[in-house]
Design an enzyme around this catalytic site. Structure first.
Site, PDB file in Angstrom:
ATOM      1  N   GLU A  61       0.828  -1.200   0.000  1.00 53.86           N
ATOM      2  CA  GLU A  61       0.000   0.000   0.000  1.00 53.86           C
ATOM      3  C   GLU A  61       0.872   1.262   0.000  1.00 53.86           C
ATOM      4  O   GLU A  61       1.648   1.491   0.932  1.00 53.86           O
ATOM      5  CB  GLU A  61      -0.924  -0.017   1.214  1.00 53.86           C
ATOM      6  CG  GLU A  61      -1.896  -1.185   1.173  1.00 53.86           C
ATOM      7  CD  GLU A  61      -2.580  -1.460   2.502  1.00 53.86           C
ATOM      8  OE1 GLU A  61      -3.333  -2.456   2.576  1.00 53.86           O
ATOM      9  OE2 GLU A  61      -2.359  -0.701   3.456  1.00 53.86           O
ATOM     10  N   LEU A 110      -5.945  -1.711  -1.114  1.00 52.48           N
ATOM     11  CA  LEU A 110      -5.915  -1.705   0.347  1.00 52.48           C
ATOM     12  C   LEU A 110      -6.531  -3.002   0.867  1.00 52.48           C
ATOM     13  O   LEU A 110      -7.639  -3.024   1.406  1.00 52.48           O
ATOM     14  CB  LEU A 110      -6.680  -0.492   0.890  1.00 52.48           C
ATOM     15  CG  LEU A 110      -6.187   0.874   0.409  1.00 52.48           C
ATOM     16  CD1 LEU A 110      -6.995   1.983   1.072  1.00 52.48           C
ATOM     17  CD2 LEU A 110      -4.708   1.047   0.690  1.00 52.48           C
ATOM     18  N   GLU A 150      -4.784  -6.366   2.676  1.00 53.94           N
ATOM     19  CA  GLU A 150      -3.594  -7.104   3.095  1.00 53.94           C
ATOM     20  C   GLU A 150      -3.677  -8.593   2.773  1.00 53.94           C
ATOM     21  O   GLU A 150      -2.676  -9.222   2.413  1.00 53.94           O
ATOM     22  CB  GLU A 150      -3.351  -6.901   4.593  1.00 53.94           C
ATOM     23  CG  GLU A 150      -2.860  -5.521   4.971  1.00 53.94           C
ATOM     24  CD  GLU A 150      -3.966  -4.471   4.987  1.00 53.94           C
ATOM     25  OE1 GLU A 150      -3.643  -3.265   5.063  1.00 53.94           O
ATOM     26  OE2 GLU A 150      -5.166  -4.872   4.940  1.00 53.94           O
ATOM     27  N   PHE A 173       1.644  -0.890   8.416  1.00 58.46           N
ATOM     28  CA  PHE A 173       1.699  -0.794   9.872  1.00 58.46           C
ATOM     29  C   PHE A 173       1.468  -2.177  10.466  1.00 58.46           C
ATOM     30  O   PHE A 173       0.792  -3.020   9.871  1.00 58.46           O
ATOM     31  CB  PHE A 173       0.646   0.180  10.414  1.00 58.46           C
ATOM     32  CG  PHE A 173       1.006   1.627  10.251  1.00 58.46           C
ATOM     33  CD1 PHE A 173       1.817   2.268  11.178  1.00 58.46           C
ATOM     34  CD2 PHE A 173       0.533   2.349   9.169  1.00 58.46           C
ATOM     35  CE1 PHE A 173       2.147   3.598  11.026  1.00 58.46           C
ATOM     36  CE2 PHE A 173       0.860   3.683   9.011  1.00 58.46           C
ATOM     37  CZ  PHE A 173       1.674   4.312   9.940  1.00 58.46           C
ATOM     38  N   ASP A 174       2.020  -2.391  11.660  1.00 55.01           N
ATOM     39  CA  ASP A 174       1.951  -3.685  12.329  1.00 55.01           C
ATOM     40  C   ASP A 174       0.532  -4.248  12.402  1.00 55.01           C
ATOM     41  O   ASP A 174       0.263  -5.357  11.957  1.00 55.01           O
ATOM     42  CB  ASP A 174       2.545  -3.577  13.736  1.00 55.01           C
ATOM     43  CG  ASP A 174       2.433  -2.158  14.292  1.00 55.01           C
ATOM     44  OD1 ASP A 174       1.318  -1.598  14.248  1.00 55.01           O
ATOM     45  OD2 ASP A 174       3.449  -1.605  14.712  1.00 55.01           O
ATOM     46  N   PHE A 190      -2.003  -3.536  10.733  1.00 49.15           N
ATOM     47  CA  PHE A 190      -2.630  -3.719   9.427  1.00 49.15           C
ATOM     48  C   PHE A 190      -2.376  -5.128   8.872  1.00 49.15           C
ATOM     49  O   PHE A 190      -3.013  -5.530   7.900  1.00 49.15           O
ATOM     50  CB  PHE A 190      -2.099  -2.692   8.428  1.00 49.15           C
ATOM     51  CG  PHE A 190      -2.533  -1.281   8.695  1.00 49.15           C
ATOM     52  CD1 PHE A 190      -3.228  -0.938   9.845  1.00 49.15           C
ATOM     53  CD2 PHE A 190      -2.233  -0.280   7.791  1.00 49.15           C
ATOM     54  CE1 PHE A 190      -3.621   0.366  10.099  1.00 49.15           C
ATOM     55  CE2 PHE A 190      -2.626   1.041   8.025  1.00 49.15           C
ATOM     56  CZ  PHE A 190      -3.319   1.355   9.180  1.00 49.15           C
ATOM     57  N   SER A 191      -1.442  -5.852   9.482  1.00 49.82           N
ATOM     58  CA  SER A 191      -1.143  -7.198   8.986  1.00 49.82           C
ATOM     59  C   SER A 191      -2.188  -8.221   9.415  1.00 49.82           C
ATOM     60  O   SER A 191      -2.247  -9.323   8.862  1.00 49.82           O
ATOM     61  CB  SER A 191       0.232  -7.653   9.482  1.00 49.82           C
ATOM     62  OG  SER A 191       0.257  -7.766  10.902  1.00 49.82           O
ATOM     63  N   PRO A 241      -5.452  -8.542   8.908  1.00 48.17           N
ATOM     64  CA  PRO A 241      -6.329  -9.094   7.871  1.00 48.17           C
ATOM     65  C   PRO A 241      -5.648 -10.160   7.015  1.00 48.17           C
ATOM     66  O   PRO A 241      -6.327 -10.948   6.358  1.00 48.17           O
ATOM     67  CB  PRO A 241      -6.699  -7.861   7.030  1.00 48.17           C
ATOM     68  CG  PRO A 241      -6.587  -6.715   7.975  1.00 48.17           C
ATOM     69  CD  PRO A 241      -5.419  -7.063   8.839  1.00 48.17           C
ATOM     70  N   HIS A 248      -1.498   1.557  15.055  1.00 54.00           N
ATOM     71  CA  HIS A 248      -0.251   2.032  14.456  1.00 54.00           C
ATOM     72  C   HIS A 248       0.971   1.774  15.332  1.00 54.00           C
ATOM     73  O   HIS A 248       2.062   2.227  14.998  1.00 54.00           O
ATOM     74  CB  HIS A 248      -0.340   3.530  14.153  1.00 54.00           C
ATOM     75  CG  HIS A 248      -1.249   3.864  13.020  1.00 54.00           C
ATOM     76  ND1 HIS A 248      -2.611   3.728  13.109  1.00 54.00           N
ATOM     77  CD2 HIS A 248      -0.990   4.324  11.777  1.00 54.00           C
ATOM     78  CE1 HIS A 248      -3.167   4.106  11.962  1.00 54.00           C
ATOM     79  NE2 HIS A 248      -2.204   4.465  11.141  1.00 54.00           N
TER      80      HIS A 248
END
Length: 349
Positions: free
Chosen positions: A53, A82, A84, A107-108, A110-111, A113, A153
């Site tokens: 992204e 967008l 993951e 971002f951490d 965000f992983s 999904p 975040h």
């Protein structure tokens, strides 16, 4: 005669190159080191692709991929949707087809999904195919706090990945390791979770790129001491070193180890240090309960029981979700909190 002349010329060239290299040493941030590692990997191997992204036109939210799309083109460096899970799912297919995808989770948190894809497919493909299918995927995850980030975040998700057999989990703490370990990770035939401490992106060391440090699987003693072994990694190495400086003023000699590889774990280096100091503490930003430090404490206790003069300590974040920016300074371990924890030991034992 010709070979001798060539050897002499080569020696002179190497000497000149060495002088040029020495002159080229300059302050390099972790962001620059990672960017250079990606650039060198893309240039060296056409099968390497970089995507995620905002990694293309923007150059990543932390500018780690800045300029790569312009240099290598949109077919090698591109912006993903967008999604993951889609990023990891396509990476699996590309790796199975012979490519080496390097993907960013931005971002951490965000992983998460992509958790199912990573755990069910990335980690299991080699075992599922009895070793016939390799997955040379590097999953870059900017991690941890100390940047004033909002919810989602500032997570420290290493325990999730380390609890997953089939994944290698590594994290650099300085620019030189960032370059060397990322190049090694990209060259690996197996999937690597590459955790990048966000708060250290702008830290600088004087060095020359490219640089090769120790294997990413080896822990390093970054400060020697005799009273206690302080085990740290990623964002907490700088905190551990600051603690050792403060401890020295109080008469406590702290040996600091940068674990670097969280899974697999370098038992030999850690055990040798604990055998010398007879005490150990592990430091991390994540919550304590079921955190990575619990595994470290268990391994040290099992392997070093007869050397230990006191229980292994864990100095960590608190057992709450990562707080709002105004409370971050109270959540993160500090040298004062670490030294207070060490003071709870009965040093006369």
């Amino acid at each position: 005669m010709t070979s001798g002349t060539q050897a002499s010329t080569g020696t002179q060239a190497n000497a000149a190159s060495g002088e040029a290299t020495a002159a080229a040493a300059r302050p390099v941030s972790m962001t620059t080191a990672l960017n250079t590692a990606l650039r060198d990997a893309l240039a060296a191997d056409d099968s390497v692709v970089v995507y995620g992204e905002d990694v293309g036109r923007l150059g990543g939210v932390f500018r780690v991929t800045d300029g790569l799309r312009e240099e290598f083109g949109a077919e090698r460096v591109w912006d993903s949707p967008l999604a993951e899970s889609g990023i990891i799912g396509t990476a699996v297919g590309m790796a199975m087809a012979g490519m080496r995808p390097v993907v960013e989770m931005q971002f951490d948190a965000f992983s998460y999904p992509a958790f199912e894809q990573i755990v069910s497919h990335v980690a299991k493909m080699r075992n599922r195919t009895r070793g016939q299918v390799e997955l040379p995927i590097v999953i870059r995850i900017p991690c941890a706090g100390d940047i004033g980030g909002v919810e989602h975040h500032s997570d420290s998700s290493e325990a999730y990945w380390c609890a997953t057999p089939g994944l290698t989990v590594v994290t650099p703490s300085n620019p030189a390791d960032a370059y060397s370990m990322l190049r090694e990770a990209i060259a690996s035939p197996d999937p690597i979770i590459f955790m990048e401490p966000k708060s250290r992106y702008w830290s600088k060391d004087t060095l020359t790129l490219p640089v090769q440090t120790a294997s990413m699987y080896e822990a390093q003693v970054v400060r020697e001491g005799s009273d206690v072994t302080l085990l740290s990694y990623g964002p907490t190495v700088r905190t551990a070193l600051a603690t050792a400086e403060a401890g020295a003023e109080e008469g406590v000699s702290i040996e600091v180890i940068d674990l670097r590889s969280l899974s697999p774990f370098d038992d030999a280096t850690v055990a040798a240090s604990v055998a010398k100091t007879s005490r150990a503490a592990v430091l991390h930003e994540a919550a304590q309960f079921c955190g990575y430090g619990a595994e470290v404490a268990a391994r040290v206790t099992e392997r070093c029981f007869t050397s230990l003069a006191a229980p292994v300590l864990r100095i960590t974040g608190f057992d709450v979700p990562f707080p709002a920016p105004k409370l971050e300074e109270f959540y993160l371990p500090t040298p004062d909190r670490i030294l207070d924890a060490l003071d709870k030991w009965e040093w006369e034992l």
